[in-house]
Design a protein around this motif. Structure first.
Motif, short mmCIF file in Angstrom:
data_model
loop_
_atom_site.label_atom_id
_atom_site.label_comp_id
_atom_site.label_asym_id
_atom_site.label_seq_id
_atom_site.Cartn_x
_atom_site.Cartn_y
_atom_site.Cartn_z
N LEU A 85 0.83 -1.21 0.00
CA LEU A 85 0.00 0.00 0.00
C LEU A 85 0.86 1.26 0.00
CD1 LEU A 85 -2.77 -1.09 2.54
CD2 LEU A 85 -3.09 -0.62 0.10
N HIS A 86 1.95 1.22 0.76
CA HIS A 86 2.82 2.41 0.82
C HIS A 86 3.48 2.67 -0.53
CE1 HIS A 86 5.37 5.49 2.37
NE2 HIS A 86 6.49 4.79 2.21
N GLU A 87 3.82 1.62 -1.25
CA GLU A 87 4.41 1.79 -2.57
C GLU A 87 3.45 2.47 -3.53
OE1 GLU A 87 5.66 -2.05 -3.86
OE2 GLU A 87 7.39 -2.13 -2.49
N LYS A 88 2.16 2.17 -3.39
CA LYS A 88 1.16 2.75 -4.28
C LYS A 88 0.69 4.13 -3.79
CE LYS A 88 1.08 -0.68 -7.10
NZ LYS A 88 1.59 -0.51 -8.49
N HIS A 89 0.83 4.39 -2.50
CA HIS A 89 0.37 5.66 -1.94
C HIS A 89 1.47 6.29 -1.09
CE1 HIS A 89 -3.63 4.46 -3.26
NE2 HIS A 89 -3.50 3.34 -2.59
N PRO A 90 2.64 6.57 -1.66
CA PRO A 90 3.74 7.11 -0.85
C PRO A 90 3.48 8.52 -0.35
CG PRO A 90 4.30 7.20 -3.18
CD PRO A 90 3.01 6.43 -3.08
N GLU A 91 2.49 9.19 -0.94
CA GLU A 91 2.22 10.59 -0.58
C GLU A 91 1.37 10.73 0.68
OE1 GLU A 91 -1.43 9.21 -2.57
OE2 GLU A 91 0.71 8.88 -2.88
N ARG A 92 0.84 9.62 1.19
CA ARG A 92 -0.03 9.72 2.37
C ARG A 92 0.11 8.46 3.22
NH1 ARG A 92 -6.23 9.75 0.90
NH2 ARG A 92 -6.32 9.45 3.15
N ALA A 93 -0.29 8.59 4.47
CA ALA A 93 -0.15 7.48 5.40
C ALA A 93 -1.10 6.34 5.07
CB ALA A 93 -0.40 7.96 6.83
N VAL A 94 -0.60 5.11 5.25
CA VAL A 94 -1.45 3.94 5.22
C VAL A 94 -1.49 3.37 6.63
CG1 VAL A 94 -1.15 3.39 2.80
CG2 VAL A 94 0.47 2.48 4.46
N LEU A 95 -2.57 2.68 6.95
CA LEU A 95 -2.87 2.32 8.34
C LEU A 95 -3.10 0.83 8.49
CD1 LEU A 95 -3.86 3.11 11.28
CD2 LEU A 95 -6.12 3.45 10.25
N ALA A 96 -2.58 0.27 9.59
CA ALA A 96 -2.92 -1.09 10.01
C ALA A 96 -3.49 -1.01 11.40
CB ALA A 96 -1.69 -1.99 9.99
N THR A 97 -4.67 -1.61 11.60
CA THR A 97 -5.33 -1.58 12.91
C THR A 97 -5.32 -2.97 13.54
OG1 THR A 97 -7.53 -2.12 12.02
CG2 THR A 97 -6.90 0.20 12.04
N ARG A 98 -5.61 -2.99 14.84
CA ARG A 98 -5.72 -4.23 15.61
C ARG A 98 -4.51 -5.14 15.40
NH1 ARG A 98 -10.92 -4.45 17.83
NH2 ARG A 98 -11.54 -2.26 17.89
N VAL A 99 -3.35 -4.55 15.49
CA VAL A 99 -2.11 -5.30 15.33
C VAL A 99 -1.69 -5.86 16.69
CG1 VAL A 99 0.27 -5.21 14.52
CG2 VAL A 99 -1.47 -3.75 13.46
N ALA A 100 -1.43 -7.16 16.77
CA ALA A 100 -1.04 -7.80 18.02
C ALA A 100 0.31 -7.25 18.50
CB ALA A 100 -0.96 -9.31 17.83
N ALA A 101 0.54 -7.37 19.82
CA ALA A 101 1.75 -6.79 20.40
C ALA A 101 3.01 -7.34 19.77
CB ALA A 101 1.75 -7.04 21.91
N ASP A 102 3.05 -8.66 19.53
CA ASP A 102 4.26 -9.24 18.93
C ASP A 102 4.44 -8.76 17.49
OD1 ASP A 102 2.01 -10.63 18.06
OD2 ASP A 102 3.08 -12.54 17.86
N ALA A 103 3.33 -8.55 16.79
CA ALA A 103 3.41 -8.05 15.42
C ALA A 103 3.87 -6.60 15.38
CB ALA A 103 2.07 -8.19 14.72
N LEU A 104 3.51 -5.80 16.38
CA LEU A 104 3.96 -4.41 16.42
C LEU A 104 5.48 -4.34 16.45
CD1 LEU A 104 1.44 -2.80 18.96
CD2 LEU A 104 1.59 -2.34 16.50
N ASP A 105 6.10 -5.23 17.23
CA ASP A 105 7.56 -5.25 17.30
C ASP A 105 8.16 -5.62 15.94
OD1 ASP A 105 7.51 -4.59 19.97
OD2 ASP A 105 7.56 -6.66 20.66
N VAL A 106 7.58 -6.62 15.28
CA VAL A 106 8.10 -7.06 13.97
C VAL A 106 7.96 -5.94 12.95
CG1 VAL A 106 7.77 -8.70 12.08
CG2 VAL A 106 7.64 -9.49 14.46
N VAL A 107 6.80 -5.30 12.92
CA VAL A 107 6.56 -4.23 11.96
C VAL A 107 7.54 -3.08 12.19
CG1 VAL A 107 4.92 -2.49 11.18
CG2 VAL A 107 4.14 -4.83 11.60
N ALA A 108 7.76 -2.73 13.45
CA ALA A 108 8.66 -1.62 13.77
C ALA A 108 10.09 -1.90 13.30
CB ALA A 108 8.64 -1.35 15.27
#
Length: 228
Positions: A48-71
């Motif tokens: 999504l970011h590659e297609k919309h680099p001009e604005r923020a894309v959002l992920a909701t309800r991300v589990a705690a362990d996934a937040l660390d991986v994404v970061a």
């Protein structure tokens, strides 16, 4: 015979990402993180970011362990621990203001999800917390902020009375969000949901239990149009 690739989607194998949604609706697709692996969340956010680099894309309800991986995988990402959400890319210019009104501190995760969603979808946020009906003086003390908003998101658990009270104080468009906060007879938010659906204050729209995201999208669209 192979079908031609659909230019409106990006096929990741496990998901077909809708890259045309921003063109159709004004808002890009959002990742619902629950039930997805951390790597899947990262892959969709990247697409999504590659297609919309001009604005923020959002992920909701991300589990705690996934937040660390994404970061770690996306150093440019911004993690909101309270909302359990991630954004990648710059936040858009704001048009209009949404006041997100939370009854109590226990409602903070849902209110934070709504507030972040509003911001990602192009409106400014006025976050008003801990103004539940158990202390009406606190709510009356912010009436001017309620009236100044273009749309309201009112978040409450327990008996879910706050949207009715707010709806009786102001005519600003109002989206009510029942939360699953409460003791046994609250039935995981069903009591608050039914109270909001049966509100005697006119003009209240109600979303599903804990659905701060849905309320935020609706409120941002109202505020953006009001600001035109």
């Amino acid at each position: 015979m192979d079908q031609p690739a659909d230019p409106r989607t990006t096929d990741l194998g496990f998901a077909r990402v809708d890259i045309d949604r921003a063109h159709r609706t004004g808002d890009p697709e959002v990742v619902y993180g629950a039930g997805k692996t951390p790597d899947q969340v990262v892959a969709i956010l990247r697409a999504l970011h590659e297609k919309h680099p001009e604005r923020a894309v959002l992920a909701t309800r991300v589990a705690a362990d996934a937040l660390d991986v994404v970061a770690r995988a996306l150093p440019e990402a911004t993690v909101d621990l309270v909302a359990r959400a991630v954004t990648v890319g710059p936040l858009p210019e704001t048009h209009g203001t949404v006041a997100v009104v939370a009854a109590g501190t226990s409602d903070a995760p849902v209110a934070a999800e709504a507030a972040l969603t509003v911001r990602v979808h192009g409106s400014a946020v006025d976050l008003i917390t801990d103004v539940g009906v158990a202390g009406l003086h606190r709510l009356l003390g912010v009436r001017e902020r309620l009236d100044a908003a273009d749309c309201l998101v009112v978040v409450a658990g327990m008996e879910g009375a706050l949207p009715s009270v707010v709806g009786g104080l102001t005519g600003v468009p109002l989206v009510a969000v029942p939360t699953s906060v409460g003791y046994g007879a609250s039935l995981g938010g069903v009591a608050a949901l039914l109270a909001m659906l049966n509100s005697c204050a006119p003009g209240i729209t109600v979303v599903n239990i804990d659905n701060g995201y849905g309320a935020g999208v609706h409120a941002a669209r109202v505020a953006r149009r009001s600001a035109r």
